[in-house]
Design a protein around this motif. Structure first.
Motif, PDB file in Angstrom:
ATOM      1  N   LEU A  14       1.009  -1.312   0.289  1.00 37.65           N
ATOM      2  CA  LEU A  14      -0.018  -0.135  -0.100  1.00 37.65           C
ATOM      3  C   LEU A  14       1.096   1.018   0.117  1.00 37.65           C
ATOM      4  CD1 LEU A  14      -2.653  -0.613   2.785  1.00 37.65           C
ATOM      5  CD2 LEU A  14      -2.842  -0.620  -0.107  1.00 37.65           C
ATOM      6  N   ALA A  15       1.662   1.528   0.707  1.00 42.48           N
ATOM      7  CA  ALA A  15       2.696   2.186   0.859  1.00 42.48           C
ATOM      8  C   ALA A  15       3.623   2.428  -0.190  1.00 42.48           C
ATOM      9  CB  ALA A  15       3.685   2.264   1.451  1.00 42.48           C
ATOM     10  N   ALA A  16       4.127   1.534  -1.464  1.00 40.67           N
ATOM     11  CA  ALA A  16       5.199   1.576  -2.129  1.00 40.67           C
ATOM     12  C   ALA A  16       3.837   2.608  -3.383  1.00 40.67           C
ATOM     13  CB  ALA A  16       5.066   0.220  -2.663  1.00 40.67           C
ATOM     14  N   GLN A  17       2.642   2.666  -2.923  1.00 40.13           N
ATOM     15  CA  GLN A  17       1.853   2.857  -4.744  1.00 40.13           C
ATOM     16  C   GLN A  17       1.700   4.390  -4.456  1.00 40.13           C
ATOM     17  OE1 GLN A  17       1.018   0.235  -6.665  1.00 40.13           O
ATOM     18  NE2 GLN A  17       1.981  -0.685  -5.397  1.00 40.13           N
ATOM     19  N   ALA A  18       2.039   5.110  -3.510  1.00 38.99           N
ATOM     20  CA  ALA A  18       1.897   6.425  -3.738  1.00 38.99           C
ATOM     21  C   ALA A  18       0.925   7.118  -3.499  1.00 38.99           C
ATOM     22  CB  ALA A  18       3.013   7.440  -4.911  1.00 38.99           C
ATOM     23  N   ALA A  19      -0.054   5.923  -3.112  1.00 37.47           N
ATOM     24  CA  ALA A  19      -1.745   6.784  -3.630  1.00 37.47           C
ATOM     25  C   ALA A  19      -2.685   7.573  -2.438  1.00 37.47           C
ATOM     26  CB  ALA A  19      -2.840   5.809  -3.777  1.00 37.47           C
TER      27      ALA A  19
END
Length: 112
Positions: A14-19
């Motif tokens: 989730l964090a890697a998605q930069a959403a």
């Protein structure tokens, strides 16, 4: 291609998605949620039974990173593929579902 993430990798994915928003979308039935549920930890938890997704699609933010969860990973994979076809760009399936969540991440979650 739908990303496959293990329960212990959910927050990292989730964090890697930069959403702007990070969601775990639990697509199990209400009785299943009463039996066992995850605790939000660095993400928002949204419960929406699989059959209701097409009618409730507008409730999901299109710019969110969404990791889908069910009992073992089959329904959540179908929902993740559906969301991707609807234009959601950051979607994953939580491999092994809440069963794996209980074994790998939070043993306090009941298994059924």
């Amino acid at each position: 291609m739908i990303d496959q993430v293990r329960p212990n990798q959910v927050n990292e994915w989730l964090a890697a998605q930069a959403a702007p928003r990070a969601l775990v979308l639990d697509v199990r039935e209400p009785w299943e949620l009463q039996t066992a549920s995850v605790k939000p930890d660095g993400f928002e938890l949204v419960a929406m039974p699989m059959a209701s997704i097409p009618a409730r699609l507008a409730e999901l933010p299109a710019d969110a990173a969404i990791a889908c969860l069910c009992h073992h990973g089959g329904r959540s994979q179908q929902v993740a593929m559906f969301l991707a076809r609807q234009g959601f760009g950051r979607v994953a399936n939580i491999t092994g579902g809440i069963e794996a969540w209980a074994r790998e991440r939070d043993p306090a979650v009941p298994r059924y």
